[in-house]
Enzyme design. Structure first.
Site, PDB file in Angstrom:
ATOM      1  N   SER A  15       0.854  -1.198   0.000  1.00 55.33           N
ATOM      2  CA  SER A  15       0.000   0.000   0.000  1.00 55.33           C
ATOM      3  C   SER A  15       0.886   1.243   0.000  1.00 55.33           C
ATOM      4  O   SER A  15       2.075   1.173   0.339  1.00 55.33           O
ATOM      5  CB  SER A  15      -0.871  -0.002   1.260  1.00 55.33           C
ATOM      6  OG  SER A  15      -1.461   1.257   1.471  1.00 55.33           O
ATOM      7  N   TYR A  54      -3.090  -0.268  10.446  1.00 54.99           N
ATOM      8  CA  TYR A  54      -3.036  -0.654   9.028  1.00 54.99           C
ATOM      9  C   TYR A  54      -1.670  -0.293   8.452  1.00 54.99           C
ATOM     10  O   TYR A  54      -1.060  -1.072   7.709  1.00 54.99           O
ATOM     11  CB  TYR A  54      -4.156   0.062   8.269  1.00 54.99           C
ATOM     12  CG  TYR A  54      -4.230  -0.225   6.780  1.00 54.99           C
ATOM     13  CD1 TYR A  54      -4.953  -1.308   6.296  1.00 54.99           C
ATOM     14  CD2 TYR A  54      -3.594   0.602   5.852  1.00 54.99           C
ATOM     15  CE1 TYR A  54      -5.036  -1.566   4.925  1.00 54.99           C
ATOM     16  CE2 TYR A  54      -3.668   0.362   4.492  1.00 54.99           C
ATOM     17  CZ  TYR A  54      -4.396  -0.727   4.024  1.00 54.99           C
ATOM     18  OH  TYR A  54      -4.467  -0.972   2.664  1.00 54.99           O
TER      19      TYR A  54
END
Ligand code: NDP
Length: 254
Positions: free
Chosen positions: A145, A158
């Site tokens: 990501s 996250y």
């Protein structure tokens, strides 16, 4: 005209979390380049519906419903899949998000994020890699990501998981390259999927994102396919431990 370096004809590809969103787009893209794709997720109904759509478009598709955070279920599912032929490409895509200020972040959400976004790559990766190592070849693509590099408020856990994905990719490559495997990561920027519903529905976020991203917009999930085909194909035979950012330049700019 054929493109042998990028040809995936007949290769069997397991894409975790591929009933919707980025995983489904990647599965469709790999199938369009010749792969036989295996859709995964926990919701068997969603998988069957997605598989029917791909099959109608002429793609070779199987389904394997299992929870990537359950090592026993993973081992059983991978054994069953390998009984039907080798899994030659693995895309570790399944992932979750949860947003809350770090001081209020629920411990069970922290654990779920770690299990789904990090431990599952070890569980599924190890199970699939054993067959690849025995055969002396294989491709693993982990979905990282923009948060592998950069934090944002409310998603510190996250961010920790995606940083781990980047370094686990390096570790997998370091252990497995000698066995003929290529292990790399794709780091998407911002794409409109159910995972990002809260951001998609927030006009202020879209305005911020357009200003912050050099390309000036959200990404389309089909724009991740080129990176996946490259990393799944012979074209990347000497690429290992790399994270390929597909983010409109957001991680290149402050
Ligand atoms: P979605 O929420 O749209 O899809 C995630 C998929 O993962 C679902 O199909 C879900 O299916 C599956 N999944 C979740 N938990 C499990 C589990 N325990 N076992 C098996 N499957 C599971 O997310 P995205 O498509 O947006 O995200 C896909 C990946 O891309 C994630 O790793 C995410 O972190 C990453 N990413 C996404 C970005 C974006 O902009 N959207 C940006 C950067 C990275 P089911 O519920 O049926 O199990």
């Amino acid at each position: 005209m054929s493109f042998p370096l990028f040809d995936l004809a007949g290769r069997r590809a397991l894409v975790t979390g591929s009933g919707q969103g980025i995983g489904l787009a990647l599965a469709e893209g790999l199938a369009a380049h010749g792969a036989r794709v295996i859709l995964n997720g926990r919701d068997a109904g969603r998988l069957e519906a997605a598989a029917a759509t791909l099959a109608e478009a002429g793609h070779a598709v199987e389904t394997a419903a299992f929870d990537v955070t359950d090592p026993d279920a993973v081992a059983a599912a991978v054994a069953a899949l390998e009984a039907g032929g080798p899994v030659e490409i693995l895309v570790n895509n399944a992932g979750i998000q949860f947003r809350a200020p770090l001081e209020d972040f629920p411990i069970e959400r922290w654990r779920a994020l770690m299990e789904t976004n990090v431990s599952s790559l070890f569980y599924v990766g190890q199970a699939v890699a054993r067959g690849m190592i025995a055969r002396g070849r294989g491709k693993i693509i982990n979905i990282a990501s923009v948060q592998s590099e950069l934090a944002r408020p409310g998603i510190a856990p996250y961010t920790a998981t995606k940083g781990a994905v980047r370094n686990l990719t390096r570790g997998m490559a370091t252990d497995w390259a000698r066995h003929g495997l290529q292990v790399n990561a794709i780091a998407p920027g911002y794409f409109r999927t159910p995972l990002n519903r809260a951001l998609v529905e927030n006009p202020e976020f879209s305005t911020w994102l357009a200003a912050r991203t050099p390309a000036g917009r959200w990404g389309e999930t089909r724009e991740l396919i080129g990176a996946a085909v490259f990393l799944a194909s012979d074209a990347s035979s000497f690429v290992n431990g790399h994270t390929l950012h597909v983010d409109g330049g957001i991680t290149a700019s402050i």
